[in-house]
Design an enzyme around this catalytic site. Sequence first.
Site, short mmCIF file in Angstrom:
data_model
loop_
_atom_site.label_atom_id
_atom_site.label_comp_id
_atom_site.label_asym_id
_atom_site.label_seq_id
_atom_site.Cartn_x
_atom_site.Cartn_y
_atom_site.Cartn_z
N LYS A 40 0.84 -1.21 0.00
CA LYS A 40 0.00 0.00 0.00
C LYS A 40 0.87 1.25 0.00
CE LYS A 40 -0.32 -0.39 5.04
NZ LYS A 40 -1.16 -0.85 6.16
N TYR A 261 15.84 29.63 11.04
CA TYR A 261 14.58 30.27 11.47
C TYR A 261 14.42 30.20 12.98
CZ TYR A 261 12.79 30.44 6.67
OH TYR A 261 12.59 30.71 5.34
C1 PLP Z 1 -0.43 -1.82 6.88
C2 PLP Z 1 -1.04 -3.12 7.22
C3 PLP Z 1 -0.25 -4.28 7.26
C4 PLP Z 1 1.25 -4.24 7.18
O1 PLP Z 1 1.72 -3.77 8.42
P1 PLP Z 1 3.27 -3.67 8.79
O2 PLP Z 1 3.27 -3.26 10.20
O3 PLP Z 1 3.83 -2.62 7.87
O4 PLP Z 1 3.88 -4.99 8.54
C5 PLP Z 1 -0.89 -5.49 7.43
N1 PLP Z 1 -2.23 -5.55 7.58
C6 PLP Z 1 -3.01 -4.46 7.60
C7 PLP Z 1 -4.47 -4.62 7.80
C8 PLP Z 1 -2.44 -3.21 7.43
O5 PLP Z 1 -3.22 -2.12 7.46
#
Ligand code: PLP
Length: 374
Positions: A40, A261
């Site tokens: 993702k 800044y």
């Molecule tokens: C993002 C996600 C993962 C992967 O999680 P990691 O901690 O990056 O391994 C797995 N399952 C779901 C439902 C997620 O949202």
Amino acid sequence: METGPVHAPGELIIDLGAIAANYATLCETASPSAVAAVVKADAYGLGIAPVSNCLYSAGARLFFTAHLDEAIALRAVLPRADAEIGVLNGVFPGEEGAFAEHRLFPVLNDLGQIDLWQTFCAAAGALFAAIQLDTGMARLGLPPYEIDRLAAELDRMAGFETRYLISHMACADMPDHPLNEAQRARFDDARARLPHRHAMLAASSAIFLGEGWRCDFVRPGVALYGGRPRADMPNPMRQVIQLSARILQVRTIDAGTTVGYGASYRAQKRTKVATVGVGYADGYLRSASGRASAFLNGVRVPMVGRVSMDLLTFDVTQAGPVAPGDRIDLIGPDHTIDDLADEAGTIGYEILTSLGKRYRRRYIAAGTGEGSPL
Ligand SMILES: *Cc1c(COP(=O)(O)O)cnc(C)c1O
């Protein structure tokens, strides 16, 4: 393969060989469970096309995105008939056709989505799906009262194959947290009551909790990309990214001079300051101001002053000769995504997914050890 602006001050190297090695490590750790890949958010910011093809070559056949559009994009760049692609964030009315057209499957997150999919499958023919159960995170998936209702009304899921029954852990990076055992027990209870082909609970951290959490499949994301699965043990994953940037200017300032800044840093003695051409517009988090460090000539150098939009400033007094045009390592083997995350008060996930579009990106192909074309 190189992508991005030609004259960028920042260069991001993405080691596909390290991603393949991390996939192999997770397969070994999780065995006999199979390993899906979470890609993702553009494969956590690293590029869904090269990363997914690398993972396919390493053996992955089951992929998850968060959004439907990410999954459609993935199907286009991963034209492999045996690659299954699931959408974690579910299906909404009007989207069912896109799932079928691109051979994607939804993760059904409530009874309404289960009914929607069942109705669609009755017309479109036999399709499959995943069903996500909320076992204690109260975020996404069927809440406990809907799990009970579904178990009492199994014909609601009779019109399609539940290929994956999944849930997600809230505290897997804290091995002693009581919720870990509670979620596992609730998931086991639901597994016994709901027909399905494969059960899947663990993301990166839970893989390392123990066998009881691994089920038929595990579902890592961040560990594939070098993130530490747990803070309380040495990171078994290989680092995947290196970020270096050009030094634009070097100056020596007198005691009492302030930097950047808000004049938030004031030199206590004569100090050599290097200005680097990366900033928060590149996803270098502003919360790292005055706390981060980098490596120059193998020496750790502390940040001074605030992160600007396009500039960073480091105290390089201890780092030996340095001149404009030299490169400084912002992320690398000595200073990992988790190190920078700790300095910025966040997690490695946010460092990865914040990496901006202004870096020159170079992919090191798996199996070559060097930056040859994919
Ligand atoms: C993002 C996600 C993962 C992967 O999680 P990691 O901690 O990056 O391994 C797995 N399952 C779901 C439902 C997620 O949202």
